[in-house]
Design an enzyme around this catalytic site. Structure first.
Site, PDB file in Angstrom:
ATOM      1  N   ASP A   1       0.888  -1.098  -0.022  1.00 26.01           N
ATOM      2  CA  ASP A   1       0.029   0.122   0.050  1.00 26.01           C
ATOM      3  C   ASP A   1       1.001   1.401  -0.149  1.00 26.01           C
ATOM      4  OD1 ASP A   1      -2.466   1.940   0.948  1.00 26.01           O
ATOM      5  OD2 ASP A   1      -3.280  -0.113   0.653  1.00 26.01           O
TER       6      ASP A   1
ATOM      7  N   HIS B   1      -3.798   6.161   3.037  1.00 28.64           N
ATOM      8  CA  HIS B   1      -4.615   5.056   2.818  1.00 28.64           C
ATOM      9  C   HIS B   1      -4.061   3.901   3.498  1.00 28.64           C
ATOM     10  CE1 HIS B   1      -6.198   1.711   0.058  1.00 28.64           C
ATOM     11  NE2 HIS B   1      -7.069   2.299  -0.120  1.00 28.64           N
TER      12      HIS B   1
ATOM     13  N   SER C   1     -11.495  -0.972  -0.950  1.00 22.08           N
ATOM     14  CA  SER C   1     -10.308  -1.290  -0.056  1.00 22.08           C
ATOM     15  C   SER C   1     -10.489  -1.732   1.460  1.00 22.08           C
ATOM     16  CB  SER C   1      -9.800   0.180   0.130  1.00 22.08           C
ATOM     17  OG  SER C   1      -8.867   0.336  -0.960  1.00 22.08           O
TER      18      SER C   1
END
Length: 610
Positions: free
Chosen positions: A187, A218, A413
């Site tokens: 990520d 994120h 996600s």
């Protein structure tokens, strides 16, 4: 949002030496981030209606004027463009005129600085300075981009407080919380937090930032959904496997720019180091909009390599919404039939299942190859997890913050991260499980009420899944359902460019100081892509150490440590016009130049991160 890209915060203040920028593509973030409906203390109070009309939404306004000089000694933010970037002449000139030097802006051929307003005319006349640009500012404001009835506008929703009960996580015995199982999250990095504490085993960084820290916002959120233990929220918000260990592999910096070839390198690192860290699960909360058949795609081959190594590979389906075309909207590598592809369910804020729906943004198949995806659903609306303070997303969505440490977001996600955590719990119950068994059991035990196109086997049931894999006290173990029988593997012989999809990062592969889109059969290091060699080469610790990426990968233990000396990965960036900037100078100055084009209330961001 089905594009390829990873995003993070502004780079550090220190200047980097000249670096060759190379090819990268955007990975689609599968997170639709939105603001909370209330900002009260943690834990939250009673929930408001999930179906109330959307109210004030956060938007980003780009102010075009530079900050005025109010006094003779006022320090003005500027970008200094150098005539000779390899020297320190311009930096010395700034200091002579009473200014301070900020971080390097390689694509702009200069650096950031603060200079007394009265000194600007003299600095412009300095021989070492090719030009000076002003710094504009961005403000946050409420806006009308959330309209009543818009199912994809989630900013008005309150924090989700019942998702764990909705999938039976609270019914899983406390002794099975993922202890001893490691999940690798590929990520935007991770921000060390008490919620992960000593269970964050390593921060691996394949970007030029070299520190493993999440500057986009994120990766930290996904880490918390997977393995956060709720320390900073006094137990109000835990991840799916609060005792699991985590290895973070960072493939994108502050603006989320990365390339498919970088992600392939990250997968190779995970496979090569799986035994050292006891990595059993890999979470991929992103995707590209590439439409190439999985049977020849290099990225699909990479996730299959990880699967063949025994890893449970969990991938978010994408946020492109229900399928309206024959090819569907599922992103790559979620199109691969071997991996566990996860769509998002909206639990409507209740522990009951009768009001569950498929989230309006959740991507649906079939894939280009006619594969029905996603495989399962998991909660993905208004999920609360770790915040990365000061990150790009944190800066642009201040009302999505919950207290000082938590943040709220939605997307496939989050749904994928939930499934990765549940898989870790299943492996805690029975470490001998194969990845095919984990996938088979998750599908077989899922709640079938929503099963069908766009929902796969239905919403996962963590309690039923862990019961199914619990070895009996006496007698033979039950025969478990097994997935993936009879599937044809990818050859990886196809195009790297086709795997990237439609969005490309910019770099400076020829070193002339001009940013150019990275396209074609060239990897992120500027080397010709050899599909035949990629398909034939085995993945092992030895082959990783001999790869071109190995000396560029920074590995830092846990929450401490510093980056070792050595070469850094090439710098890449997104096209400035994509973010609302008008030039590379603006695009490199900071996230404050990102305009409202892709930062409305509907989505946390568009691109690879979902």
């Amino acid at each position: 949002m089905n594009r390829t890209r990873l995003e993070a915060n502004a780079p550090g203040a220190e200047r980097a030496g000249p670096t060759l920028m190379n090819r990268r593509t955007r990975l689609i973030r599968l997170s639709l981030w939105h603001t909370p409906a209330r900002t009260g203390p943690i834990p939250p109070g009673p929930r408001s209606s999930r179906h109330a009309p959307a109210v004030l939404a956060l938007a980003v306004a780009l102010l075009v004027s530079a900050a005025p000089a109010h006094a003779a000694d006022h320090l003005t933010r500027v970008v200094v463009v150098e005539r000779a970037p390899a020297t320190q002449a311009a930096e010395r000139a700034v200091r002579r005129h009473g200014g301070t030097v900020g971080r390097a802006l390689p694509l702009a051929g200069g650096f950031a600085a603060r200079v007394p307003s009265r000194s600007l005319p003299a600095l412009r006349r300095t021989a070492a300075v090719a030009g000076i640009r002003g710094d504009a500012r961005v403000t946050m404001r409420s806006g009308p981009d959330c309209m009543p009835g818009d199912a994809t506008c989630l900013d008005s929703l309150p924090p989700e407080a019942a998702w764990q009960r909705a999938i039976g996580l609270t019914a899983v015995p406390n002794k099975y919380q993922g202890d001893g199982v490691t999940v690798a999250s590929i990520d935007t990095g991770v921000t060390p937090t008490p919620n992960l504490a000593g269970r964050l085993l390593a921060r691996v960084d394949l970007t030029s930032e070299r520190d493993g820290i999440d500057r986009f916002g994120h990766g930290a959120h996904m880490a918390g959904v997977i393995a956060g233990d709720g320390t900073t929220s006094f137990g109000a918000y835990e991840g799916a496997a609060p005792e699991a260990r985590l290895v973070s592999v960072k493939v994108a910096g502050w603006d989320g720019a990365t390339d498919v070839s970088t992600v392939i390198a990250a997968l190779q690192w995970v496979v090569a180091n799986r035994t050292r860290f006891n990595i059993r699960v890999v979470n991929l909360s992103w995707g590209t909009d590439g439409g190439q058949s999985y049977g020849v795609d290099p990225l699909d081959l990479a996730v299959e390599r990880a699967w063949a190594a025994g890893l449970v590979v969990v991938v978010s389906a994408g946020n492109g919404g229900p399928s309206t075309t024959p090819a569907g909207t599922v992103t790559k590598p979620a199109d691969d039939p071997f991996v566990i592809t996860v769509g998002a369910a909206d639990t409507n804020g209740t522990a009951g299942t009768l009001d569950d729906t498929v989230a309006a943004f959740s991507s649906a198949g079939p894939t280009t190859d006619g594969v029905a995806k996603p495989d399962v659903l998991a909660p993905g609306v208004s999920i609360v997890s770790d915040r990365a303070p000061g990150s790009t997303v944190d800066a642009f969505r201040p009302t999505a913050r919950l207290g000082a440490t938590m943040f709220k977001g939605s997307g496939t996600s989050q749904a994928a991260a939930v499934v990765a955590g549940v898989a870790a719990r299943m492996l805690d119950v029975d470490p001998t499980l194969t990845n095919d068994e984990v996938k088979g059991v998750l599908a077989a035990t899922a709640n079938k009420r929503l099963a069908g196109p766009g929902a796969g086997a239905g919403v996962i049931d963590a309690a039923a899944a862990t019961v199914a894999v619990t070895p009996p006290n006496k007698g033979p173990a039950p025969v478990l359902p097994v997935a993936n029988s009879g599937l044809a593997p990818s050859t990886g012989a196809g195009s790297l460019e086709a795997s990237r999809g439609t969005l490309h990062v910019y770099g400076d592969p020829d070193g002339d100081g001009t940013a150019e889109p990275i396209t074609g059969e060239v990897d992120a290091l500027g080397r010709p892509w050899n599909a035949a060699a990629f398909g034939a080469a085995p993945w092992s610790a030895t082959t990783w150490e001999g790869s071109a990426w190995a000396p560029l990968a920074t590995e830092i233990a846990g929450a401490g440590g510093s980056a070792p000396a050595g070469p850094a990965a090439p710098i890449v960036a997104w096209d400035p016009s994509y973010w609302g900037a008008t030039s590379w100078v603006e695009a490199n100055w900071d996230a404050k130049f990102w305009g409202a084009k892709f930062w409305g209330a509907k989505f946390w961001g568009t691109g690879l991160w979902q």
